[in-house]
Design an enzyme around this catalytic site. Structure first.
Site, mmCIF file in Angstrom:
data_model
loop_
_atom_site.group_PDB
_atom_site.id
_atom_site.type_symbol
_atom_site.label_atom_id
_atom_site.label_comp_id
_atom_site.label_asym_id
_atom_site.label_seq_id
_atom_site.Cartn_x
_atom_site.Cartn_y
_atom_site.Cartn_z
ATOM 1 N N ASP A 67 41.560 53.617 38.051
ATOM 2 C CA ASP A 67 40.229 52.916 37.994
ATOM 3 C C ASP A 67 39.392 53.198 39.461
ATOM 4 O O ASP A 67 40.005 53.735 40.395
ATOM 5 C CB ASP A 67 40.284 51.326 37.585
ATOM 6 C CG ASP A 67 41.215 50.545 38.684
ATOM 7 O OD1 ASP A 67 41.968 51.418 39.421
ATOM 8 O OD2 ASP A 67 41.960 49.710 38.299
ATOM 9 N N ASN A 136 44.906 37.323 36.897
ATOM 10 C CA ASN A 136 44.532 36.792 35.440
ATOM 11 C C ASN A 136 45.112 37.625 34.456
ATOM 12 O O ASN A 136 44.962 37.874 33.360
ATOM 13 C CB ASN A 136 42.906 36.774 35.127
ATOM 14 C CG ASN A 136 42.538 38.350 35.507
ATOM 15 O OD1 ASN A 136 43.183 39.393 35.688
ATOM 16 N ND2 ASN A 136 41.127 38.521 35.394
ATOM 17 N N HIS A 138 45.304 41.257 34.398
ATOM 18 C CA HIS A 138 44.777 42.423 34.137
ATOM 19 C C HIS A 138 45.671 43.215 34.589
ATOM 20 O O HIS A 138 46.628 43.286 35.502
ATOM 21 C CB HIS A 138 43.449 42.440 34.741
ATOM 22 C CG HIS A 138 43.244 42.785 36.179
ATOM 23 N ND1 HIS A 138 42.091 42.546 36.769
ATOM 24 C CD2 HIS A 138 43.964 43.299 37.080
ATOM 25 C CE1 HIS A 138 42.126 42.581 38.027
ATOM 26 N NE2 HIS A 138 43.303 43.026 38.336
ATOM 27 N N GLU A 143 40.463 43.684 31.667
ATOM 28 C CA GLU A 143 40.431 42.047 31.971
ATOM 29 C C GLU A 143 40.700 41.222 30.559
ATOM 30 O O GLU A 143 40.766 42.005 29.685
ATOM 31 C CB GLU A 143 38.897 41.642 32.473
ATOM 32 C CG GLU A 143 38.436 42.326 33.690
ATOM 33 C CD GLU A 143 39.121 41.788 34.865
ATOM 34 O OE1 GLU A 143 40.210 41.319 34.862
ATOM 35 O OE2 GLU A 143 38.320 41.654 36.087
#
Ligand code: F6R
Length: 241
Positions: A67, A136, A138, A143
């Site tokens: 990313d 979280n 990810h 996400e």
């Protein structure tokens, strides 16, 4: 999933770097997927040490990063382009033309994203993909959501992700709120996946990934379905298993 719990980050780094070095030394044109963030840094240090000792060469390696932030230029000190060069690429003999990091500001987002996945396929797919995990759940910047994403795409970052990373930017307002990321589908095509998680703040996400249902609400839970996902944890990250 193969789950291994290590005493500390150093032991994880030794194992993960060993997996990568074995691949590079046994395959002609290996393809490695790299991640940024704190989780793989010790592994990258181990790889650099092995390179300096003449135990491995990255001349024939092609790399793809997961990313990159949108809006900041790749020359920014917080770009993942800069991170990868400072923490790994500038210190080994990988050829710059074999390095692939998503362009955070492509003129045509769709064209760029399609081209990124196509290039991975043309290189024969990723042999080993390194991952971290967000608090979280990810992976990459996929996400929690209602669906598992497929290909590389542009994503809006959640508050939790901004909160976890704004320290690098000085404040949340300066941190990019969007990124280009490989999709879950792109990641799952990797032949081997190594996910590294350290620290108590990852314990809940690690528990949900391994023991929870496979759900896009915890994107990393999809790794339960991968045929060669190696999960390397320190004792804190494994403490809720
Ligand atoms: C990084 C990435 C992220 C991180 C995750 C964990 O390229 O895609 O998914 O792996 O946010 O970050 P750290 O390792 O900093 O805790």
């Amino acid at each position: 999933m193969e789950i291994k719990v290590f005493k500390n980050d150093e032991e994880i780094a030794e194992k993960a770097a060993g997996d990568i070095i074995s691949l590079v030394n046994s395959k002609n044109n290996p393809v490695i997927g790299f991640a940024t963030g704190a989780s793989p840094v010790s592994t990258y240090k181990r790889i650099i040490k092995a390179y300096n000792e003449g135990k491995v060469s990255f001349k024939n390696v092609t790399s793809f990063n997961l990313d990159e932030y949108c809006t900041i230029p790749k020359s920014d000190k917080n770009s993942y382009y800069t991170f990868m060069h400072e923490n790994l690429f500038d210190k080994i003999d990988i050829d710059e033309k074999n390095i692939n990091i998503p362009d955070g500001n492509p003129a045509n987002v769709e064209e760029f994203c399609n081209g990124y996945d196509k290039k991975i396929a043309e290189k024969g797919g990723i042999d080993i993909q390194i991952l971290g995990i967000g608090r979280n759940g990810h992976i990459g910047f996929n996400e929690p959501s209602d669906i598992f994403t497929e290909q590389t795409y542009k994503v809006k970052l959640t508050e939790s992700t901004v909160e976890a990373n704004d320290k690098y930017f000085g404040s949340a307002s300066l941190m990019p709120k969007e990124a280009i990321t490989m999709g879950i589908g792109s990641i799952m095509k990797s032949k081997t996946i190594i996910l590294i998680a350290c620290g108590i703040e990852k314990a809940e996400a690690v528990r949900d990934m391994i023991k929870g249902n496979v759900t896009p609400e915890c994107p990393a839970s999809i790794l339960q379905k991968h045929s060669d996902a190696r999960i390397y944890l320190d004792e804190d990250a494994a403490s809720l298993l």
